[in-house]
Design a protein around this motif. Structure first.
Motif, short mmCIF file in Angstrom:
data_model
loop_
_atom_site.label_atom_id
_atom_site.label_comp_id
_atom_site.label_asym_id
_atom_site.label_seq_id
_atom_site.Cartn_x
_atom_site.Cartn_y
_atom_site.Cartn_z
N CYS A 74 17.88 -1.67 -6.11
CA CYS A 74 18.02 -1.48 -4.66
C CYS A 74 17.36 -2.60 -3.84
O CYS A 74 17.38 -2.56 -2.62
CB CYS A 74 17.47 -0.13 -4.24
N ASN A 75 16.73 -3.56 -4.52
CA ASN A 75 16.08 -4.71 -3.90
C ASN A 75 14.88 -4.34 -3.03
O ASN A 75 14.51 -5.07 -2.13
CB ASN A 75 17.09 -5.54 -3.10
N SER A 76 14.29 -3.18 -3.27
CA SER A 76 13.12 -2.74 -2.51
C SER A 76 11.83 -3.11 -3.20
O SER A 76 11.79 -3.32 -4.41
CB SER A 76 13.16 -1.22 -2.33
N CYS A 77 10.77 -3.17 -2.41
CA CYS A 77 9.41 -3.34 -2.90
C CYS A 77 8.52 -2.51 -1.98
O CYS A 77 9.03 -1.74 -1.17
CB CYS A 77 9.01 -4.81 -2.92
N MET A 78 7.22 -2.67 -2.06
CA MET A 78 6.34 -1.87 -1.18
C MET A 78 6.57 -2.19 0.29
O MET A 78 6.28 -1.36 1.15
CB MET A 78 4.88 -2.07 -1.55
N CYS A 79 7.09 -3.35 0.60
CA CYS A 79 7.37 -3.71 1.99
C CYS A 79 8.38 -2.75 2.64
O CYS A 79 8.40 -2.60 3.86
CB CYS A 79 7.92 -5.13 2.08
N ASN A 80 9.20 -2.11 1.82
CA ASN A 80 10.23 -1.21 2.32
C ASN A 80 9.73 0.23 2.50
O ASN A 80 10.52 1.11 2.83
CB ASN A 80 11.44 -1.20 1.38
N LEU A 81 8.45 0.45 2.26
CA LEU A 81 7.89 1.79 2.39
C LEU A 81 7.18 1.95 3.73
O LEU A 81 6.75 0.98 4.34
CB LEU A 81 6.88 2.04 1.26
N THR A 82 7.07 3.20 4.16
CA THR A 82 6.31 3.48 5.38
C THR A 82 4.82 3.29 5.09
O THR A 82 4.41 3.23 3.92
CB THR A 82 6.53 4.93 5.86
N LYS A 83 4.01 3.25 6.13
CA LYS A 83 2.57 3.10 5.95
C LYS A 83 2.02 4.26 5.11
O LYS A 83 1.21 4.05 4.22
CB LYS A 83 1.87 3.03 7.30
N LYS A 84 2.49 5.45 5.37
CA LYS A 84 2.04 6.63 4.62
C LYS A 84 2.43 6.51 3.14
O LYS A 84 1.63 6.80 2.26
CB LYS A 84 2.65 7.89 5.23
N GLU A 85 3.65 6.07 2.88
CA GLU A 85 4.11 5.90 1.50
C GLU A 85 3.30 4.81 0.79
O GLU A 85 2.96 4.96 -0.38
CB GLU A 85 5.60 5.56 1.47
N LYS A 86 2.99 3.73 1.50
CA LYS A 86 2.19 2.65 0.91
C LYS A 86 0.81 3.16 0.51
O LYS A 86 0.29 2.82 -0.55
CB LYS A 86 2.04 1.48 1.89
N ARG A 87 0.21 4.00 1.37
CA ARG A 87 -1.11 4.57 1.07
C ARG A 87 -1.05 5.40 -0.22
O ARG A 87 -1.96 5.34 -1.04
CB ARG A 87 -1.60 5.41 2.24
N ILE A 88 0.02 6.16 -0.39
CA ILE A 88 0.19 6.98 -1.58
C ILE A 88 0.32 6.10 -2.82
O ILE A 88 -0.31 6.35 -3.85
CB ILE A 88 1.40 7.93 -1.44
N VAL A 89 1.12 5.05 -2.72
CA VAL A 89 1.32 4.14 -3.86
C VAL A 89 0.01 3.46 -4.24
O VAL A 89 -0.35 3.39 -5.42
CB VAL A 89 2.42 3.09 -3.54
N ILE A 90 -0.72 2.95 -3.25
CA ILE A 90 -1.99 2.28 -3.52
C ILE A 90 -2.97 3.26 -4.18
O ILE A 90 -3.66 2.91 -5.15
CB ILE A 90 -2.59 1.68 -2.23
N ALA A 91 -3.04 4.50 -3.68
CA ALA A 91 -3.92 5.50 -4.28
C ALA A 91 -3.51 5.77 -5.72
O ALA A 91 -4.36 5.90 -6.61
CB ALA A 91 -3.89 6.79 -3.46
N MET A 92 -2.22 5.85 -5.98
CA MET A 92 -1.72 6.09 -7.33
C MET A 92 -2.07 4.93 -8.27
O MET A 92 -2.48 5.15 -9.41
CB MET A 92 -0.20 6.30 -7.27
N ILE A 93 -1.92 3.71 -7.78
CA ILE A 93 -2.25 2.53 -8.60
C ILE A 93 -3.74 2.53 -8.93
O ILE A 93 -4.14 2.27 -10.07
CB ILE A 93 -1.83 1.23 -7.89
N HIS A 94 -4.58 2.84 -7.95
CA HIS A 94 -6.03 2.89 -8.20
C HIS A 94 -6.38 3.99 -9.20
O HIS A 94 -7.25 3.80 -10.05
CB HIS A 94 -6.80 3.10 -6.90
N THR A 95 -5.71 5.13 -9.09
CA THR A 95 -5.95 6.23 -10.02
C THR A 95 -5.58 5.81 -11.43
O THR A 95 -6.33 6.03 -12.39
CB THR A 95 -5.14 7.48 -9.61
N TYR A 96 -4.43 5.17 -11.58
CA TYR A 96 -3.96 4.67 -12.87
C TYR A 96 -4.93 3.64 -13.43
O TYR A 96 -5.31 3.68 -14.60
CB TYR A 96 -2.56 4.07 -12.68
#
Length: 83
Positions: free
Chosen positions: A36-58
């Motif tokens: 779909c040619n997306s990356c984190m830039c295509n996410l909302t601020k709220k979605e980015k926060r969730i992804v970053i939290a998930m990466i840190h947890t991992y």
């Protein structure tokens, strides 16, 4: 260093292989999804926060459980943007 061979797109949820050398976005450090040619830039601020939290947890889990490290530096720009 821990590095999965397949990753799942945060936008379309399709899996893709890193062995096909996906393009890294220079702005966010995330891989561009070949589906779909997306990356984190295509996410909302709220979605980015969730992804970053998930990466840190991992990252923390891999360090504690297996003594492996994850190079979070490429995501620092996004994290700073969210603070």
């Amino acid at each position: 260093m821990c590095s999965p061979k397949k990753v799942r797109c945060f936008k379309c949820l399709e899996w893709f292989s890193k062995s096909r050398k996906p393009i890294e976005c220079p702005k966010c450090g995330d891989f561009k999804c070949p589906n779909c040619n997306s990356c984190m830039c295509n996410l909302t601020k709220k979605e980015k926060r969730i992804v970053i939290a998930m990466i840190h947890t991992y990252e923390t889990f891999m360090k504690e459980k297996f003594n492996l490290t994850y190079d979070f530096s490429k995501h620092k720009k996004i994290e700073k943007e969210l603070n």
